[in-house]
Write a protein that holds these residues in place. Structure first.
Motif, PDB file in Angstrom:
ATOM      1  N   UNK A 325       4.774  -9.539   4.131  1.00  0.00           N
ATOM      2  CA  UNK A 325       3.757  -8.736   3.622  1.00  0.00           C
ATOM      3  C   UNK A 325       3.267  -7.443   4.023  1.00  0.00           C
ATOM      4  N   UNK A 326       2.336  -6.790   3.231  1.00  0.00           N
ATOM      5  CA  UNK A 326       1.966  -5.476   3.518  1.00  0.00           C
ATOM      6  C   UNK A 326       1.206  -5.438   4.670  1.00  0.00           C
ATOM      7  N   UNK A 327       0.788  -6.281   5.461  1.00  0.00           N
ATOM      8  CA  UNK A 327       0.174  -6.305   6.536  1.00  0.00           C
ATOM      9  C   UNK A 327       1.045  -6.058   7.826  1.00  0.00           C
ATOM     10  N   UNK A 328       1.940  -6.474   7.482  1.00  0.00           N
ATOM     11  CA  UNK A 328       3.097  -6.489   8.551  1.00  0.00           C
ATOM     12  C   UNK A 328       4.009  -5.129   8.503  1.00  0.00           C
ATOM     13  N   UNK A 329       3.605  -4.719   7.596  1.00  0.00           N
ATOM     14  CA  UNK A 329       4.578  -3.075   7.524  1.00  0.00           C
ATOM     15  C   UNK A 329       4.528  -2.311   8.839  1.00  0.00           C
ATOM     16  N   UNK A 330       3.256  -1.833   9.147  1.00  0.00           N
ATOM     17  CA  UNK A 330       3.194  -0.970  10.414  1.00  0.00           C
ATOM     18  C   UNK A 330       4.240  -1.511  11.554  1.00  0.00           C
ATOM     19  N   UNK A 394     -11.719   3.566   5.834  1.00  0.00           N
ATOM     20  CA  UNK A 394     -10.842   2.572   6.741  1.00  0.00           C
ATOM     21  C   UNK A 394      -9.583   2.953   6.530  1.00  0.00           C
ATOM     22  N   UNK A 395      -9.054   3.208   5.174  1.00  0.00           N
ATOM     23  CA  UNK A 395      -7.805   3.500   4.898  1.00  0.00           C
ATOM     24  C   UNK A 395      -7.128   4.670   5.538  1.00  0.00           C
ATOM     25  N   UNK A 396      -7.962   5.773   5.359  1.00  0.00           N
ATOM     26  CA  UNK A 396      -7.686   7.133   5.885  1.00  0.00           C
ATOM     27  C   UNK A 396      -7.743   7.027   7.522  1.00  0.00           C
ATOM     28  N   UNK A 397      -8.311   6.106   8.069  1.00  0.00           N
ATOM     29  CA  UNK A 397      -8.232   5.947   9.540  1.00  0.00           C
ATOM     30  C   UNK A 397      -7.093   4.948   9.955  1.00  0.00           C
ATOM     31  N   UNK A 398      -6.883   3.630   9.309  1.00  0.00           N
ATOM     32  CA  UNK A 398      -5.942   2.857   9.705  1.00  0.00           C
ATOM     33  C   UNK A 398      -4.513   2.934   8.731  1.00  0.00           C
ATOM     34  N   UNK A 399      -4.418   3.505   7.757  1.00  0.00           N
ATOM     35  CA  UNK A 399      -3.075   3.934   6.965  1.00  0.00           C
ATOM     36  C   UNK A 399      -2.660   2.534   6.473  1.00  0.00           C
ATOM     37  N   UNK A 416      -3.180   7.388  -1.288  1.00  0.00           N
ATOM     38  CA  UNK A 416      -1.758   7.272  -1.076  1.00  0.00           C
ATOM     39  C   UNK A 416      -0.804   7.933   0.067  1.00  0.00           C
ATOM     40  N   UNK A 417      -1.198   9.155   0.163  1.00  0.00           N
ATOM     41  CA  UNK A 417      -0.948   9.876   1.648  1.00  0.00           C
ATOM     42  C   UNK A 417      -1.060   9.061   2.900  1.00  0.00           C
ATOM     43  N   UNK A 418      -2.068   8.090   2.929  1.00  0.00           N
ATOM     44  CA  UNK A 418      -2.559   7.773   4.071  1.00  0.00           C
ATOM     45  C   UNK A 418      -1.633   6.379   4.136  1.00  0.00           C
ATOM     46  N   UNK A 419      -1.392   5.708   3.203  1.00  0.00           N
ATOM     47  CA  UNK A 419      -0.297   4.626   2.647  1.00  0.00           C
ATOM     48  C   UNK A 419       0.867   4.940   3.156  1.00  0.00           C
ATOM     49  N   UNK A 420       1.032   6.065   3.011  1.00  0.00           N
ATOM     50  CA  UNK A 420       2.724   6.956   3.391  1.00  0.00           C
ATOM     51  C   UNK A 420       3.601   6.502   2.644  1.00  0.00           C
ATOM     52  N   UNK A 421       4.910   6.688   2.939  1.00  0.00           N
ATOM     53  CA  UNK A 421       6.111   6.344   2.098  1.00  0.00           C
ATOM     54  C   UNK A 421       7.189   6.006   3.208  1.00  0.00           C
ATOM     55  N   UNK A 427       4.207   4.414  -1.134  1.00  0.00           N
ATOM     56  CA  UNK A 427       4.108   2.751  -1.219  1.00  0.00           C
ATOM     57  C   UNK A 427       3.025   2.754  -2.527  1.00  0.00           C
ATOM     58  N   UNK A 428       2.195   3.825  -2.644  1.00  0.00           N
ATOM     59  CA  UNK A 428       1.433   3.637  -3.773  1.00  0.00           C
ATOM     60  C   UNK A 428       2.328   3.113  -5.074  1.00  0.00           C
ATOM     61  N   UNK A 429       3.236   3.828  -5.257  1.00  0.00           N
ATOM     62  CA  UNK A 429       4.264   3.398  -6.317  1.00  0.00           C
ATOM     63  C   UNK A 429       4.857   2.148  -6.385  1.00  0.00           C
ATOM     64  N   UNK A 430       5.293   1.767  -5.139  1.00  0.00           N
ATOM     65  CA  UNK A 430       5.796   0.435  -5.163  1.00  0.00           C
ATOM     66  C   UNK A 430       4.749  -0.739  -5.390  1.00  0.00           C
ATOM     67  N   UNK A 431       3.513  -0.278  -4.667  1.00  0.00           N
ATOM     68  CA  UNK A 431       2.287  -1.375  -5.104  1.00  0.00           C
ATOM     69  C   UNK A 431       2.032  -1.488  -6.473  1.00  0.00           C
ATOM     70  N   UNK A 432       1.972  -0.487  -7.231  1.00  0.00           N
ATOM     71  CA  UNK A 432       1.616  -0.444  -8.539  1.00  0.00           C
ATOM     72  C   UNK A 432       2.530  -1.293  -9.301  1.00  0.00           C
ATOM     73  N   UNK A 433       3.799  -1.619  -8.743  1.00  0.00           N
ATOM     74  CA  UNK A 433       4.685  -2.578  -9.624  1.00  0.00           C
ATOM     75  C   UNK A 433       4.560  -3.899  -9.438  1.00  0.00           C
ATOM     76  N   UNK A 434       3.323  -4.268  -8.720  1.00  0.00           N
ATOM     77  CA  UNK A 434       3.207  -5.772  -8.410  1.00  0.00           C
ATOM     78  C   UNK A 434       2.455  -6.594  -9.264  1.00  0.00           C
ATOM     79  N   UNK A 435       2.578  -7.723  -9.651  1.00  0.00           N
ATOM     80  CA  UNK A 435       1.645  -8.548 -10.347  1.00  0.00           C
ATOM     81  C   UNK A 435       1.036  -9.500  -9.040  1.00  0.00           C
ATOM     82  N   UNK A 436      -0.145  -9.435  -8.981  1.00  0.00           N
ATOM     83  CA  UNK A 436      -0.623 -10.191  -8.017  1.00  0.00           C
ATOM     84  C   UNK A 436      -0.784 -11.711  -8.308  1.00  0.00           C
ATOM     85  N   UNK A 437      -0.402 -12.471  -7.336  1.00  0.00           N
ATOM     86  CA  UNK A 437      -0.672 -14.016  -7.832  1.00  0.00           C
ATOM     87  C   UNK A 437      -1.566 -14.708  -6.603  1.00  0.00           C
TER      88      UNK A 437
END
Length: 605
Positions: A325-330, A394-399, A416-421, A427-437
């Motif tokens: 999951x995205x929360x596990x990425x860090x 919060x995103x700018x703080x925790x990324x 998008x810079x805070x999300x990183x790559x 990661x913004x590009x990757x997230x934009x290609x997800x259909x949320x279920x």
């Protein structure tokens, strides 16, 4: 048959390529991090109680609590508000900064924000039970509650219907996410943090077998995993599997939700009807069982591997793909900083025609506690905690630790810079290609934990080979209908019994391909070994003959020493005698070398 042979030939070619790459020492071009696909639109159907409103449900009946709710809560909000949260949220590394930001907002709005938790020894299940106990007893020492996404239905009766205060609340969030806070036409929680399923891949393994981008579909993932596994097993990488991830509990249910969403199916549809026992779903699980039989999923992971074990398997190089999951990425990105292989991130592939990936919605919501002594201020606080302004702070703080719940964030340069790559891919590009279920939490409410457990039991029984697909789906459908008070229905699941029944049964039409591939791989391997051994033998023969020739040359130049003529005469007489008797072959002056050459010719392949 030609198709099967061609598939097997591709596997052999992959093996040959692997061997060539290993021995040649040449590096291949880095894979394109993600293949071009359709991009998810940044607008979604807004969340509204239509055709209902603040005072009425969609059915037309009066909305509970609307008579006591204050639609002017924003201007009436003032005083103390206590926010209840799990201990680890209140004491993580970035909590002090977030608390300060909330208190700064509160000071500017005549609100004094306080935090509360139940202590370090209370896990989340116990946290939920403490909230339910407080709710049943009317305890009023907190006002706002942080709720994990899968428990919104469990705590729904302890939370205020915020649509009774304003029917526009939640409309600016991603609609698919915000609907996770609607239980029985009541908006009981607003999304504050988003997480969803994502795929990590071993880029080195993909490149070695000529795959230069991650899988854009389930078929591509299956093909990649199959070819790589064949090649790596020949190279004695026996611990490798195709796909790993958490294989029990709620994470398994989330993974299976993605499988279903990938074919446009669901456990329970949006109207609340159970829709699992269908022919397409049966075909889907037949495909998953094939993954087990082919080693794409390791049977040893089923029912045992948690997320930490799955991450460890991937970071050790023993899995081609990891569903996390995205929360596990860090955590994963930190671990992989010193990895010996290249890796990347991509959407979880699907079978959808639009080419988008899928990801099961997870994350955190906040709601107003039913027994709050200051509900107007509590609602104003919830509105702030879930607002675009605060989420961006919060995103700018925790990324990378969180994903925002507003669609426009994927177009925000700072965010998008805070999300990183990863590997120069945003990661913004990757997230934009997800259909949320969504899991069926809004449709099942407080019953969701039992619904999920029933689904998990079916999955484990199926994957462990304890039930047949059709029987299991029919029993699952009946059980869910009983729990949800739905009438029974007739079933017409069509699945060729010759295709698959349960794990352990070979798929007949795959046998030809598997055997052809096996024979070709064995044949190529035997040929390589034969040629290598033949070269060894020829080298040995050349070396020994050269050595023998040098001995003869040295003997001819030096002549026979004195005293040896008599002995050589005796030898000649003995040879003549043996020849005349026909009992032995003529003696070779280089008998020892000839023996070695003959021995070398008997090397077994």
């Amino acid at each position: 048959m030609p198709g099967r042979i061609w598939a097997a030939a591709k596997a052999v070619a992959a093996v040959a390529f692997s061997v060539q790459a290993l021995f040649s020492g040449t590096s291949q071009a880095s894979p394109a991090p993600i293949s071009p696909r359709s991009s998810l639109t940044t607008t979604t159907r807004p969340l509204r109680p239509y055709p209902g409103n603040r005072t009425n449900y969609p059915s037309g009946l009066p909305r509970n609590d609307s008579s006591s709710a204050n639609p002017n809560y924003a201007t009436a909000a003032r005083g103390n508000v206590t926010v209840l949260m799990p201990y680890d949220r209140a004491h993580n590394s970035y909590a002090p900064d977030l608390k300060q930001a909330q208190q700064t907002w509160g000071a500017a709005n005549n609100v004094s924000v306080h935090w509360k938790d139940f202590g370090p020894n209370v896990d989340y299940d116990a946290y939920v039970q403490r909230v339910l106990q407080a709710c049943s007893s009317g305890q009023d020492d907190f006002d706002v509650i942080w709720v994990e996404a899968s428990y919104v239905g469990v705590l729904a009766d302890c939370l205020v219907d915020m649509w009774a205060w304003s029917d526009t609340l939640g409309s600016d969030h991603n609609g698919a996410v915000a609907r996770g806070g609607v239980i029985k036409d009541r908006l009981v929680a607003l999304p504050a943090e988003l997480s969803f399923g994502i795929l990590l891949y071993n880029m080195d393994l993909l490149t070695r077998y000529n795959y230069y981008s991650p899988p854009a579909s389930v078929a591509e993932m299956e093909e990649m995993a199959t070819q790589i596994l064949i090649g790596e097993k020949v190279m004695e990488h026996q611990a490798l599997c195709g796909l790993t991830g958490a294989m029990f509990g709620e994470p398994l249910a989330s993974m299976a939700t993605e499988w279903l969403a990938g074919i446009g199916a669901a456990l329970v549809n949006d109207t609340g009807d159970v829709t699992i026992a269908t022919t397409p779903v049966a075909g889907l699980f037949a495909q998953v069982i094939n993954w087990l039989q082919s080693g794409i999923i390791d049977q040893a992971d089923v029912g045992t591997a948690d997320m930490d074990a799955a991450i460890a398997r991937f970071t050790n190089g023993n899995a081609i793909f990891l569903r996390t999951t995205t929360s596990m990425l860090p955590q994963i990105m930190s671990t992989l900083e010193t990895a010996w292989f290249g890796w990347g991130v991509a959407p979880v592939p699907s079978q959808l025609e639009n080419g988008l990936g899928v990801g099961t919605i997870d994350g955190w919501f906040t709601g107003v506690y039913r027994h709050s002594s200051n509900p107007a201020t509590a609602l104003r606080t919830v509105e702030w905690l879930t607002s675009a302004e605060y989420q961006k702070q919060k995103i700018l703080k925790v990324g990378t630790r969180m994903v925002g719940t507003f669609p426009q964030f994927l177009l925000d340069r700072q965010i998008c810079q805070a999300y990183g790559s990863v590997r120069d891919v945003s990661l913004c590009l990757i997230y934009s290609q997800v259909n949320l279920a969504r899991r069926p939490i809004p449709q099942t409410g407080a019953k969701y934990p039992n619904i999920s457990l029933t689904f998990q039991k079916f999955l484990l029984n199926l994957l462990d080979g304890n039930t047949y697909i059709i029987t299991g789906l029919e029993n699952l459908d009946k059980s869910l209908r009983t729990q949800l008070d739905l009438p029974p229905r007739d079933y017409s699941i069509i699945l060729d019994p010759g295709v698959i029944g349960r794990p352990g049964k070979i798929i007949p039409q795959k046998v030809g391909t598997q055997l052809a591939g096996l024979f070709l791989v064995v044949g190529v391997t035997a040929l390589v070994v034969f040629l290598y051994r033949r070269k060894q033998r020829l080298d040995l023969q050349s070396e020994l003959r050269a050595s023998a020739a040098s001995v003869v040359e040295a003997a001819g130049q030096g002549g026979a020493p004195a005293g040896e003529s008599h002995e050589m005469g005796q030898v000649k007489e003995e040879k003549t005698e043996r020849k005349s008797k026909g009992k032995e072959k003529e003696e070779d002056p280089y008998g020892e070398n000839t023996s070695l050459i003959q021995k070398s010719e008997k090397i077994e392949i």
